[in-house]
Design an enzyme around this catalytic site. Structure first.
Site, PDB file in Angstrom:
ATOM      1  N   GLU A 166     -25.084  30.187 -43.483  1.00  0.00           N
ATOM      2  CA  GLU A 166     -25.933  29.084 -42.492  1.00  0.00           C
ATOM      3  C   GLU A 166     -26.893  28.622 -43.833  1.00  0.00           C
ATOM      4  N   TYR A 168     -28.774  29.936 -46.447  1.00  0.00           N
ATOM      5  CA  TYR A 168     -30.089  30.952 -47.297  1.00  0.00           C
ATOM      6  C   TYR A 168     -29.642  30.947 -48.156  1.00  0.00           C
ATOM      7  N   ARG A 216     -20.979  37.416 -45.160  1.00  0.00           N
ATOM      8  CA  ARG A 216     -20.706  36.620 -44.475  1.00  0.00           C
ATOM      9  C   ARG A 216     -21.088  35.434 -45.453  1.00  0.00           C
ATOM     10  N   HIS A 254     -28.575  25.863 -41.025  1.00  0.00           N
ATOM     11  CA  HIS A 254     -29.315  25.336 -40.265  1.00  0.00           C
ATOM     12  C   HIS A 254     -30.014  24.016 -39.800  1.00  0.00           C
ATOM     13  N   GLN A 341     -32.014  29.834 -24.211  1.00  0.00           N
ATOM     14  CA  GLN A 341     -33.729  29.624 -23.787  1.00  0.00           C
ATOM     15  C   GLN A 341     -34.368  30.689 -23.901  1.00  0.00           C
TER      16      GLN A 341
HETATM   17  P1  FAD Z   1     -33.763  27.517  -6.547  1.00  0.00           P
HETATM   18  O1  FAD Z   1     -32.841  27.589  -7.797  1.00  0.00           O
HETATM   19  O2  FAD Z   1     -33.796  25.689  -5.834  1.00  0.00           O
HETATM   20  O3  FAD Z   1     -33.219  28.382  -5.144  1.00  0.00           O
HETATM   21  C1  FAD Z   1     -33.581  27.802  -3.701  1.00  0.00           C
HETATM   22  C2  FAD Z   1     -33.018  28.375  -2.565  1.00  0.00           C
HETATM   23  O4  FAD Z   1     -33.499  28.344  -1.367  1.00  0.00           O
HETATM   24  C3  FAD Z   1     -31.491  27.647  -2.318  1.00  0.00           C
HETATM   25  O5  FAD Z   1     -30.684  27.756  -2.161  1.00  0.00           O
HETATM   26  C4  FAD Z   1     -32.206  27.284  -0.717  1.00  0.00           C
HETATM   27  O6  FAD Z   1     -31.206  26.661  -0.051  1.00  0.00           O
HETATM   28  C5  FAD Z   1     -32.526  28.542  -0.384  1.00  0.00           C
HETATM   29  N1  FAD Z   1     -33.908  27.833   0.890  1.00  0.00           N
HETATM   30  C6  FAD Z   1     -35.160  27.498   0.643  1.00  0.00           C
HETATM   31  N2  FAD Z   1     -34.985  27.594   2.124  1.00  0.00           N
HETATM   32  C7  FAD Z   1     -35.038  28.231   3.122  1.00  0.00           C
HETATM   33  C8  FAD Z   1     -34.797  28.981   3.771  1.00  0.00           C
HETATM   34  N3  FAD Z   1     -36.204  28.596   4.715  1.00  0.00           N
HETATM   35  N4  FAD Z   1     -34.146  29.638   4.795  1.00  0.00           N
HETATM   36  C9  FAD Z   1     -32.888  29.800   3.461  1.00  0.00           C
HETATM   37  N5  FAD Z   1     -33.225  29.583   2.056  1.00  0.00           N
HETATM   38  C10 FAD Z   1     -33.615  28.440   2.105  1.00  0.00           C
HETATM   39  N6  FAD Z   1     -33.186  26.177 -15.941  1.00  0.00           N
HETATM   40  C11 FAD Z   1     -32.819  26.535 -16.494  1.00  0.00           C
HETATM   41  O7  FAD Z   1     -33.198  27.799 -17.384  1.00  0.00           O
HETATM   42  N7  FAD Z   1     -31.395  25.928 -17.691  1.00  0.00           N
HETATM   43  C12 FAD Z   1     -31.087  24.916 -17.862  1.00  0.00           C
HETATM   44  O8  FAD Z   1     -30.090  24.653 -18.589  1.00  0.00           O
HETATM   45  C13 FAD Z   1     -31.666  24.499 -16.168  1.00  0.00           C
HETATM   46  N8  FAD Z   1     -30.886  23.489 -16.169  1.00  0.00           N
HETATM   47  C14 FAD Z   1     -31.245  22.677 -14.325  1.00  0.00           C
HETATM   48  C15 FAD Z   1     -30.021  21.180 -14.547  1.00  0.00           C
HETATM   49  C16 FAD Z   1     -30.265  21.437 -13.105  1.00  0.00           C
HETATM   50  C17 FAD Z   1     -30.163  19.452 -12.763  1.00  0.00           C
HETATM   51  C18 FAD Z   1     -31.597  21.238 -12.217  1.00  0.00           C
HETATM   52  C19 FAD Z   1     -31.536  21.196 -10.912  1.00  0.00           C
HETATM   53  C20 FAD Z   1     -32.281  22.802 -12.438  1.00  0.00           C
HETATM   54  C21 FAD Z   1     -31.972  22.976 -13.512  1.00  0.00           C
HETATM   55  N9  FAD Z   1     -32.713  23.875 -13.940  1.00  0.00           N
HETATM   56  C22 FAD Z   1     -32.045  24.696 -15.053  1.00  0.00           C
HETATM   57  C23 FAD Z   1     -33.884  24.834 -12.905  1.00  0.00           C
HETATM   58  C24 FAD Z   1     -32.902  26.003 -12.525  1.00  0.00           C
HETATM   59  O9  FAD Z   1     -32.002  25.789 -12.111  1.00  0.00           O
HETATM   60  C25 FAD Z   1     -34.621  26.642 -11.614  1.00  0.00           C
HETATM   61  O10 FAD Z   1     -35.329  26.508 -11.950  1.00  0.00           O
HETATM   62  C26 FAD Z   1     -34.217  27.512 -10.847  1.00  0.00           C
HETATM   63  O11 FAD Z   1     -32.778  27.277 -10.015  1.00  0.00           O
HETATM   64  C27 FAD Z   1     -34.625  27.670  -9.479  1.00  0.00           C
HETATM   65  O12 FAD Z   1     -34.820  28.907  -9.112  1.00  0.00           O
HETATM   66  P2  FAD Z   1     -34.915  29.459  -7.413  1.00  0.00           P
HETATM   67  O13 FAD Z   1     -33.833  30.964  -7.007  1.00  0.00           O
HETATM   68  O14 FAD Z   1     -36.960  30.086  -7.877  1.00  0.00           O
HETATM   69  O15 FAD Z   1     -34.931  27.924  -6.926  1.00  0.00           O
HETATM   70  P1  NAP Z   2     -40.288  18.865 -15.724  1.00  0.00           P
HETATM   71  O1  NAP Z   2     -39.326  18.962 -17.210  1.00  0.00           O
HETATM   72  O2  NAP Z   2     -41.175  19.209 -15.648  1.00  0.00           O
HETATM   73  O3  NAP Z   2     -40.400  17.269 -15.679  1.00  0.00           O
HETATM   74  C1  NAP Z   2     -40.633  16.448 -14.930  1.00  0.00           C
HETATM   75  C2  NAP Z   2     -40.681  14.503 -15.508  1.00  0.00           C
HETATM   76  O4  NAP Z   2     -41.346  13.912 -14.614  1.00  0.00           O
HETATM   77  C3  NAP Z   2     -41.380  14.616 -16.518  1.00  0.00           C
HETATM   78  O5  NAP Z   2     -40.594  13.645 -17.632  1.00  0.00           O
HETATM   79  C4  NAP Z   2     -42.922  14.286 -16.121  1.00  0.00           C
HETATM   80  O6  NAP Z   2     -43.320  13.089 -17.149  1.00  0.00           O
HETATM   81  C5  NAP Z   2     -42.507  13.400 -14.487  1.00  0.00           C
HETATM   82  N1  NAP Z   2     -43.390  13.151 -13.850  1.00  0.00           N
HETATM   83  C6  NAP Z   2     -44.492  14.299 -13.530  1.00  0.00           C
HETATM   84  N2  NAP Z   2     -44.960  13.724 -12.248  1.00  0.00           N
HETATM   85  C7  NAP Z   2     -44.762  12.393 -12.365  1.00  0.00           C
HETATM   86  C8  NAP Z   2     -45.325  11.840 -11.016  1.00  0.00           C
HETATM   87  N3  NAP Z   2     -46.169  12.322 -10.742  1.00  0.00           N
HETATM   88  N4  NAP Z   2     -44.687  10.742 -11.263  1.00  0.00           N
HETATM   89  C9  NAP Z   2     -44.215  10.071 -12.004  1.00  0.00           C
HETATM   90  N5  NAP Z   2     -42.992  11.154 -13.364  1.00  0.00           N
HETATM   91  C10 NAP Z   2     -43.672  11.937 -13.417  1.00  0.00           C
HETATM   92  O7  NAP Z   2     -39.278  19.223 -14.499  1.00  0.00           O
HETATM   93  P2  NAP Z   2     -37.545  19.196 -14.071  1.00  0.00           P
HETATM   94  O8  NAP Z   2     -36.990  17.839 -15.302  1.00  0.00           O
HETATM   95  O9  NAP Z   2     -37.908  18.615 -13.116  1.00  0.00           O
HETATM   96  O10 NAP Z   2     -37.278  20.075 -14.709  1.00  0.00           O
HETATM   97  C11 NAP Z   2     -37.859  21.604 -13.904  1.00  0.00           C
HETATM   98  C12 NAP Z   2     -37.408  22.396 -14.719  1.00  0.00           C
HETATM   99  O11 NAP Z   2     -36.585  22.821 -15.000  1.00  0.00           O
HETATM  100  C13 NAP Z   2     -38.265  22.364 -15.995  1.00  0.00           C
HETATM  101  O12 NAP Z   2     -39.319  23.127 -15.516  1.00  0.00           O
HETATM  102  C14 NAP Z   2     -36.976  22.967 -16.565  1.00  0.00           C
HETATM  103  O13 NAP Z   2     -37.747  23.855 -17.602  1.00  0.00           O
HETATM  104  C15 NAP Z   2     -35.983  22.982 -16.221  1.00  0.00           C
HETATM  105  N6  NAP Z   2     -34.669  22.472 -16.317  1.00  0.00           N
HETATM  106  C16 NAP Z   2     -34.201  23.352 -17.753  1.00  0.00           C
HETATM  107  C17 NAP Z   2     -33.157  22.455 -18.551  1.00  0.00           C
HETATM  108  C18 NAP Z   2     -32.714  22.957 -20.141  1.00  0.00           C
HETATM  109  O14 NAP Z   2     -32.070  22.226 -20.533  1.00  0.00           O
HETATM  110  N7  NAP Z   2     -33.315  23.894 -20.411  1.00  0.00           N
HETATM  111  C19 NAP Z   2     -32.395  21.959 -17.930  1.00  0.00           C
HETATM  112  C20 NAP Z   2     -33.286  21.471 -16.963  1.00  0.00           C
HETATM  113  C21 NAP Z   2     -33.887  22.129 -16.074  1.00  0.00           C
HETATM  114  P3  NAP Z   2     -44.672  12.023 -16.929  1.00  0.00           P
HETATM  115  O15 NAP Z   2     -45.661  12.802 -16.530  1.00  0.00           O
HETATM  116  O16 NAP Z   2     -44.775  12.038 -18.921  1.00  0.00           O
HETATM  117  O17 NAP Z   2     -44.199  11.054 -16.305  1.00  0.00           O
HETATM  118 FE1  SF4 Z   3     -29.444  33.789 -25.535  1.00  0.00          FE
HETATM  119 FE2  SF4 Z   3     -28.749  35.407 -22.798  1.00  0.00          FE
HETATM  120 FE3  SF4 Z   3     -29.064  32.540 -22.963  1.00  0.00          FE
HETATM  121 FE4  SF4 Z   3     -26.805  33.671 -24.204  1.00  0.00          FE
HETATM  122  S1  SF4 Z   3     -27.692  33.801 -22.082  1.00  0.00           S
HETATM  123  S2  SF4 Z   3     -27.947  31.917 -25.071  1.00  0.00           S
HETATM  124  S3  SF4 Z   3     -27.638  35.252 -24.832  1.00  0.00           S
HETATM  125  S4  SF4 Z   3     -30.512  33.457 -23.488  1.00  0.00           S
END
Ligand code: FAD
Ligand code: NAP
Ligand code: SF4
Length: 674
Positions: A166, A168, A216, A254, A341
């Site tokens: 890696e 090191y 390693r 790394h 993460q």
């Molecule tokens: P949600 O996932 O939004 O789930 C809420 C649920 O509640 C939904 O299924 C909805 O149908 C249900 N619901 C709402 N209201 C009602 C109601 N009244 N009755 C019954 N059901 C209801 N996070 C990461 O950590 N890593 C990632 O790589 C990552 N990638 C992402 C990529 C994308 C494209 C997106 C969109 C999100 C990503 N996220 C990622 C973010 C992550 O998915 C969210 O932070 C997470 O799903 C939030 O979890 P939650 O359970 O709070 O809500």
């Molecule tokens: P986010 O990461 O907070 O990004 C929101 C984006 O919208 C920013 O680029 C912001 O940039 C812009 N924005 C905010 N307010 C705005 C406004 N009023 N008008 C126009 N632009 C605005 O949120 P997200 O992309 O919705 O993701 C949601 C969460 O999912 C994130 O917190 C993230 O951690 C998680 N997620 C994680 C991954 C992952 O790979 N780990 C992948 C997808 C999602 P400016 O304010 O500079 O414009």
């Molecule tokens: Fe790390 Fe857990 Fe994500 Fe695997 S699933 S990469 S152990 S945080």
């Protein structure tokens, strides 16, 4: 019982000791190695020993202060300290486990001013210039490795892993890029590898024959001036002759700009390199990187790629990985999705590691799911990651749980995440929760939009209703060419050739990644395409295994925008953000910031740059990815009502900086308390 993984569960006889199976839990820094957390480490390793892993390796311990990865990192330099380690090793042995300690000298990667290296050459990943070791200094480092191994034996470890990969210190002696010495430790390859061989040989002499020494070895450096294959083989043969028991494969320095363990790397992407090495040595070889299921591990062994399989993060995700596989319960394994993460990203932020899918990892002494004292009736609304974790932990503890979701499937937003090329592993998380729902007896009620009136008679109600897209209120956003990320990802609305994405956060980046692929793009899961795209060569054909990258051009002209002027995607994961940025850049995606959105119209998106005039970006489609706001209607209505306790978790609780890690952690911790 017939076992589905016969190779994986064949014992390995090392002569003086036997390992129960071919599964190694690879070394991981947990943040608990600082010398004050032996109780937590004992609980962490014991849980995995009970889970049936054949051999575990600790996170790296420095052999001296110069070798610290960062100030006050873990090190083993005295008998007094060794006695404290005994708390860990005794506990592991009482569980029938085996534990080796990794000795890691950071060399020029050290993040402190006492860094040393073979030459005075700064690394691109530490701001500190290393001091060039004198010949006496080199001898002192070797002596420190040997002393550390002797202390590890005294501490009750079953062996040591000498970290020679890696990038090191030991690795730095091997390549000319970091070793420009002209004494007996530099120049010819025989001189450059002497440091590694002296360490192994003198360690073997000091610890005796009946102690495991894993070396390693970097089998593919993934840096342009890395080792040639001939050199790798020469080193492996030398290490074997010097007394190593086992050779473990290290993949990439790394500082390499090729991903090696992120989720977008295909499973078992590098076992072919270990396969090459296995033909050259007689000691057992371990392969590693992106092996996260027993099926893949078994195949790697069946294909003759290695004698053992190292999985590190999969044991954070599920300490019972091995025993579940052994008992043919692999559908119950909580699979590591390689997101980094909560493990590596935590390490790089100086936080204790844990796991996105298993918040108990490295927190075994404080987060436990004990059987409930009194069985309660609990409603969980929302089957996203927050609701899923809460419901399954609660039911696992003995509560009666009804889990509601308006959608026809569990998973919430993870159903969009799993569609992003390179994020397919989220399927496994949903498979795991689906199985947990069955095993724990959660009553799942899909296609049910919950109204407050439906939630009567419960002792507790948990609202996990997630988030909705933020309304950015840009003039013209009602135009038909404007879509939300939900239209694109969930409903798969067709998207034109010129695209502007508003918002460069996690979702904006993911939408861009989705759109740079088309039906004719290389399959992200196909190993040979992936190797070609990232320019990974057979190290026999190119030094370090590096050739030019070969990213296909995006089928769309994409511009990713943000208002702020910093680096786009600055908040993406510490250890994976660079991969997302690099992928989009190489695919021709433009990323711009420092602007205000003036208007969206038929001609595109008009923006004004901070003090530098305006410009209209033509677009067939504009996709809003401008963040999210909590979905709290249900909670607000319920909290006005007398009766059951109402709890709010996940995105519904707080949408800002929300991710699945926080959602699962919050759901699990609440469920552990009720
Ligand atoms: P949600 O996932 O939004 O789930 C809420 C649920 O509640 C939904 O299924 C909805 O149908 C249900 N619901 C709402 N209201 C009602 C109601 N009244 N009755 C019954 N059901 C209801 N996070 C990461 O950590 N890593 C990632 O790589 C990552 N990638 C992402 C990529 C994308 C494209 C997106 C969109 C999100 C990503 N996220 C990622 C973010 C992550 O998915 C969210 O932070 C997470 O799903 C939030 O979890 P939650 O359970 O709070 O809500
Ligand atoms: P986010 O990461 O907070 O990004 C929101 C984006 O919208 C920013 O680029 C912001 O940039 C812009 N924005 C905010 N307010 C705005 C406004 N009023 N008008 C126009 N632009 C605005 O949120 P997200 O992309 O919705 O993701 C949601 C969460 O999912 C994130 O917190 C993230 O951690 C998680 N997620 C994680 C991954 C992952 O790979 N780990 C992948 C997808 C999602 P400016 O304010 O500079 O414009
Ligand atoms: Fe790390 Fe857990 Fe994500 Fe695997 S699933 S990469 S152990 S945080």
């Amino acid at each position: 019982m017939h076992n589905n993984y016969p190779k994986l569960f064949t014992p390995l006889d090392l002569g003086f000791t036997q390992l129960d199976n071919r599964i190694v839990m690879g070394s991981m820094h947990t943040g608990l190695e600082d010398g004050n957390h032996h109780k937590e480490l004992a609980a962490y390793f014991c849980e995995r020993a009970r889970g049936g892993v054949g051999l575990m390796v600790t996170g790296g311990y420095a052999p001296n202060i110069a070798g610290w990865v960062k100030p006050f990192a873990g090190m083993l330099v005295s008998s007094r300290a060794a006695k404290k380690h005994k708390r860990v090793t005794d506990a592991v042995h009482a569980e029938g486990g085996k534990l080796a300690m990794q000795i890691l000298h950071a060399g020029r990667y050290a993040y402190h001013p006492l860094a040393v290296g073979p030459s005075k050459i700064k690394s691109p990943i530490s701001p500190f210039m290393p001091r060039e070791l004198s010949a006496r200094g080199v001898e002192k480092q070797i002596a420190a490795f040997v002393r550390c191994a002797v202390l590890a034996r005294e501490a009750g470890y079953d062996g040591v892993e000498i970290m020679g990969s890696e990038g090191y210190l030991i690795n730095e002696f091997l390549v000319e890029h970091t070793n420009q010495r002209n004494d007996e430790w530099g120049g010819s390859y025989a001189n450059r590898m002497r440091f590694a061989l002296e360490i192994v040989q003198r360690t073997r002499e000091a610890v005796g024959e009946d102690f495991i020494i894993i070396y390693r070895l970097s089998v593919i450096d993934l840096i342009p001036q890395g080792s040639s294959w001939e050199e790798v083989v020469q080193l492996a043969k030398g290490v074997e002759a010097a007394g190593a028991t086992i050779i473990n494969s290290g993949i990439g320095w790394h500082e390499a700009r090729i991903p090696t363990i992120a989720t977008s790397v295909p499973r078992a992407a590098f076992t072919w390199v270990t396969h090459k090495l296995k033909q050259e040595v007689s000691v057992p070889v371990i392969t590693s990187n992106r092996i996260n299921t027993p099926e893949v591990a078994e195949k790697v062994l069946a294909d003759g790629d290695a004698d053992m399989v190292s999985m590190a993060r999969p044991f954070l995700a599920d300490p019972e990985f091995a025993i579940k596989a052994k008992q043919n319960r692999s559908d119950e394994i909580n699979t590591c999705i390689a997101c980094n993460q909560a493990c590596l990203d935590h390490t790089f932020s100086s936080k204790t590691s844990t796991c996105l899918v298993n918040p108990r990892a490295c927190h075994e002494t404080e987060l436990n799911y004990h059987p409930a004292n009194k069985k309660k009736s609990i409603a969980v609304v929302g089957a996203g990651p927050a609701g899923l974790s809460a419901a399954t932990v609660l039911a696992g503890r003995g509560h009666q749980v009804d889990l509601y979701d308006a959608a026809s499937e569990i998973g919430g937003q993870l159903n969009m995440a799993k569609k992003i090329p390179g994020k397919e592993e989220f399927h496994e998380t949903l498979r795991y929760y689906q199985r947990q729902i069955e095993l724990t007896g959660v009553s799942l009620r899909l296609n049910t939009l919950v109204e407050p009136s439906m939630l009567t008679g419960y002792d507790e109600v948990i609202v996990a209703t997630g988030v909705s897209p933020r309304n950015p209120k840009i003039p013209g956003q009602d135009h038909t060419q404007v879509l939300s990320y939900i239209d694109v990802l969930r409903y798969e609305v067709p998207v034109g050739e010129r695209v502007v994405i508003i918002g460069a956060g996690g979702i904006g980046f993911d939408v861009a990644e989705f759109l740079i692929h088309s039906e004719s793009s290389p399959d992200t899961l196909d190993l040979s395409s992936w190797l070609s795209v990232w320019g990974v060569a057979d190290p026999e054909d190119a030094r370090g295994g590096v050739m030019p990258m070969n990213f296909p051009k995006s089928p769309r002209e994409i511009t990713l925008m943000q208002r702020s002027s910093g680096k786009p995607g600055a908040k993406l994961g510490k250890t994976t953000g660079w991969i997302h940025r690099s992928t989009l850049k190489q695919s021709g995606v433009a990323m711009i910031g420092g602007l205000t959105y003036d208007e969206i119209s038929g001609s595109g998106v008009k923006v004004t740059f901070d003090g530098q005039g305006d410009e209209t970006f033509p677009a067939d489609h504009v996709i809003l990815c401008a963040g999210q706001v909590p979905n709290r209607e249900l909670y607000d209505a319920l909290s006005k009502r007398e009766g059951s306790q109402v709890h709010l978790i996940g995105g519904a609780h707080e949408a800002s900086e929300l991710d699945a890690k926080r959602a699962i952690n919050q759901g699990s911790r609440l469920a552990a308390r009720l």
